[in-house]
Design a protein around this motif. Structure first.
Motif, short mmCIF file in Angstrom:
data_model
loop_
_atom_site.label_atom_id
_atom_site.label_comp_id
_atom_site.label_asym_id
_atom_site.label_seq_id
_atom_site.Cartn_x
_atom_site.Cartn_y
_atom_site.Cartn_z
N ALA A 13 48.59 22.51 -38.24
CA ALA A 13 48.91 21.09 -38.13
C ALA A 13 50.04 20.68 -39.07
N ALA A 14 50.96 21.60 -39.37
CA ALA A 14 52.01 21.30 -40.35
C ALA A 14 53.30 20.81 -39.71
N GLY A 15 53.40 20.85 -38.38
CA GLY A 15 54.65 20.50 -37.71
C GLY A 15 54.96 19.02 -37.75
N ARG A 16 56.20 18.68 -37.44
CA ARG A 16 56.65 17.29 -37.44
C ARG A 16 56.58 16.68 -36.05
N GLY A 17 56.56 17.48 -34.98
CA GLY A 17 56.43 16.96 -33.62
C GLY A 17 57.55 16.04 -33.21
N LEU A 18 58.80 16.40 -33.53
CA LEU A 18 59.94 15.51 -33.28
C LEU A 18 60.15 15.23 -31.80
N ARG A 19 59.82 16.19 -30.94
CA ARG A 19 60.04 15.97 -29.50
C ARG A 19 59.10 14.94 -28.91
N ALA A 20 58.07 14.59 -29.66
CA ALA A 20 57.11 13.60 -29.16
C ALA A 20 57.58 12.17 -29.38
N GLY A 21 58.77 12.01 -29.97
CA GLY A 21 59.31 10.67 -30.16
C GLY A 21 58.84 10.03 -31.45
N SER A 22 59.10 8.73 -31.57
CA SER A 22 58.77 8.00 -32.79
C SER A 22 57.27 7.81 -32.92
N GLY A 23 56.85 7.47 -34.15
CA GLY A 23 55.43 7.23 -34.39
C GLY A 23 54.80 8.18 -35.37
N GLY A 24 55.61 9.01 -36.02
CA GLY A 24 55.06 9.95 -36.99
C GLY A 24 54.62 11.23 -36.36
N PRO A 25 54.13 12.19 -37.17
CA PRO A 25 53.68 13.47 -36.63
C PRO A 25 52.66 13.28 -35.52
N LYS A 26 52.87 13.98 -34.42
CA LYS A 26 52.05 13.71 -33.22
C LYS A 26 50.57 14.00 -33.43
N GLN A 27 50.26 14.93 -34.36
CA GLN A 27 48.86 15.27 -34.54
C GLN A 27 48.04 14.14 -35.17
N TYR A 28 48.73 13.13 -35.73
CA TYR A 28 48.02 12.00 -36.34
C TYR A 28 48.11 10.74 -35.49
N ARG A 29 48.69 10.85 -34.32
CA ARG A 29 48.73 9.70 -33.43
C ARG A 29 47.41 9.60 -32.67
N SER A 30 47.18 8.40 -32.16
CA SER A 30 45.94 8.15 -31.44
C SER A 30 46.11 8.46 -29.96
N ILE A 31 45.09 9.08 -29.38
CA ILE A 31 45.04 9.26 -27.94
C ILE A 31 43.59 9.06 -27.51
N GLY A 32 43.38 8.16 -26.60
CA GLY A 32 42.02 7.85 -26.19
C GLY A 32 41.18 7.29 -27.31
N GLY A 33 41.81 6.56 -28.25
CA GLY A 33 41.06 5.94 -29.33
C GLY A 33 40.76 6.83 -30.51
N ARG A 34 41.22 8.09 -30.48
CA ARG A 34 41.00 9.01 -31.59
C ARG A 34 42.30 9.74 -31.90
N GLU A 224 46.72 9.82 -21.79
CA GLU A 224 46.04 8.52 -21.92
C GLU A 224 45.52 8.06 -20.57
N ALA A 225 46.34 8.22 -19.54
CA ALA A 225 45.92 7.81 -18.19
C ALA A 225 44.76 8.67 -17.71
N ARG A 226 44.82 9.95 -18.00
CA ARG A 226 43.74 10.84 -17.57
C ARG A 226 42.43 10.48 -18.26
N LEU A 227 42.50 10.22 -19.57
CA LEU A 227 41.30 9.85 -20.30
C LEU A 227 40.74 8.53 -19.79
N GLY A 228 41.65 7.58 -19.48
CA GLY A 228 41.19 6.31 -18.95
C GLY A 228 40.45 6.47 -17.64
N ALA A 229 40.94 7.38 -16.79
CA ALA A 229 40.28 7.62 -15.51
C ALA A 229 38.92 8.27 -15.70
#
Length: 398
Positions: A13-34, A224-229
């Motif tokens: 979990a040390a990467g920066r995840g730059l290809r995921a766009g803005s919002g900080g390292p992707k591993q700490y972003r929220s998806i499906g509320g977590r 996110e859409a898949r989790l919502g479904a």
């Protein structure tokens, strides 16, 4: 090699995840509320065959990491390197004192790994010493030359998409990583490629199409859409609470200290708003009421802050794989006046539950001087909670 061998897991979990766009390292972003990393780590932390989970992270992310996985058990995090390969080696070295027989190496950006895939990884490493999860390629693949022209069309029947966790005998993969470091090889894109370079035979086992890596902003939107479904079982619950006034100079209402000429008579802090919300959430889960989980006869809850009760109810929803969609509370009293504190109450509830402020409602009304609230003997609260739970294979959640 039997599957009863000691198995550890490394979460990279040390990467920066730059290809995921803005919002900080992707591993700490929220998806499906977590957070992504909490989803990725939890199946390993809970797996009965794994005795140690070794995170590897950028030291700058320590605060985010600790907040995301505060309820899990894991080894002290290792500091990652400049490349994924260097980070994996750091995790392997950190486990040296634990003497594992098998190690699983998993990307934190794959948050949907299942216990079944983990079990297959452990079994495969026990049989072969090196194995990766793989899924078939469904599209036709073209090999393109420097000119941009097609040079070949590989037989897709022989192609596979490699995933993680990749599993190895610990001593063998550690030796391969150390050798690569000595020889200045730091260009391997996964551990299977490094193992192949070191002369190991790498087997495959059944992966999972849902166990995909989050790389681009589009990946987050899709998942996110898949989790919502998946969270199609929508439930509502209601709650009610009342507390009489006693001695004191303030009231705790919806997590906010409200100055008043009286206090609440209560076993805990008497927060009628939060208590009603707890019962609403538990009601939506069909999971008893606040008294069954926090009995007033238990002295440990004497004077307890009610944010603990609300956080507990939120965690019960998460444990069922669900999400809270909306919370609403109505406070009934002549005094104190709620209006000046309404925004602070909404913000505090949002903070405790992790919800967006737009998903929290707080209202107030009087009883037109009727009844005990009209006589200013106490405060009552009504609440509702809307939650979403996943369907099971019968069309209803368990």
């Amino acid at each position: 090699m039997p599957t009863t061998k000691r198995t550890a897991a490394i979460i990279v979990a040390a990467g920066r995840g730059l290809r995921a766009g803005s919002g900080g390292p992707k591993q700490y972003r929220s998806i499906g509320g977590r957070t992504v990393i909490s989803r990725a780590m939890e199946p390993f932390c809970r797996h009965p065959q794994i005795f140690a989970v070794q995170p590897v992270l950028n030291p700058d992310d320590a605060a985010m990491f600790n907040e995301a996985v505060s309820d899990m058990r894991y080894q002290p995090p290792a500091s990652g390197g400049a490349t994924r390969q260097a980070s994996v080696r750091a995790g392997l070295e950190a486990l040296a004192g634990q003497s594992p027989d098998i190690v699983l190496i998993h990307d934190a950006a794959r948050p949907f790994v299942t216990a079944a895939v983990i079990s297959r990884a452990i079994d495969a490493a026990g049989l072969t010493g090196a194995a990766v999860p793989a899924i078939p390629v469904t599209d036709t693949i073209k090999l393109i030359g420097d000119s941009g022209h097609v040079e070949a069309t590989p037989d897709r029947a022989r192609l596979r998409i490699a995933q993680t966790p990749q599993s190895f005998r610990y001593d063998v993969i550690l030796g391969a990583h150390r050798r690569a470091a000595r020889e200045g090889r730091d260009d391997f894109t996964d551990d299977a490629a490094l193992a192949e370079w070191a002369g190991l035979t790498v087997a495959t086992f059944e992966g999972d199409p849902a166990n995909m890596k989050l790389t681009t902003p589009e990946d987050f939107v899709r998942e996110e859409a898949r989790l919502g479904a998946m969270l199609g079982d929508i439930r509502t619950g209601s709650g009610y609470d009342v507390h009489a006034f006693g001695d004191g100079d303030h009231l705790m209402i919806c997590g906010v200290r409200v100055p008043h000429t009286r206090g609440f008579l209560a076993h805990s802090d008497g927060d009628v708003g939060l208590h009603a919300l707890v019962d609403a959430i538990l009601g939506a889960l069909a999971d008893g009421d606040i008294g069954s989980h926090f009995p007033p006869s238990d002295p440990q809850w004497k004077g307890a802050a009610s944010d603990r009760f609300l956080k507990y109810a939120v965690d019960r929803v998460a444990a069922r794989g669900g999400r809270i969609a909306h919370l609403d509370v109505t406070l009934i009293c002549e005094r104190p006046k709620i209006g000046p504190f309404r925004d602070a109450m909404r913000a505090r509830i949002a903070e405790i539950t992790g919800l967006n402020l737009s998903r929290v409602g707080v209202k107030a009304t009087t009883s037109e001087r009727l009844g005990f609230t009209g006589r200013e003997e106490g405060v009552a609260a009504m609440a509702s909670a809307t939650i979403r739970l996943p369907w099971d294979d019968k069309g209803w959640s368990d």
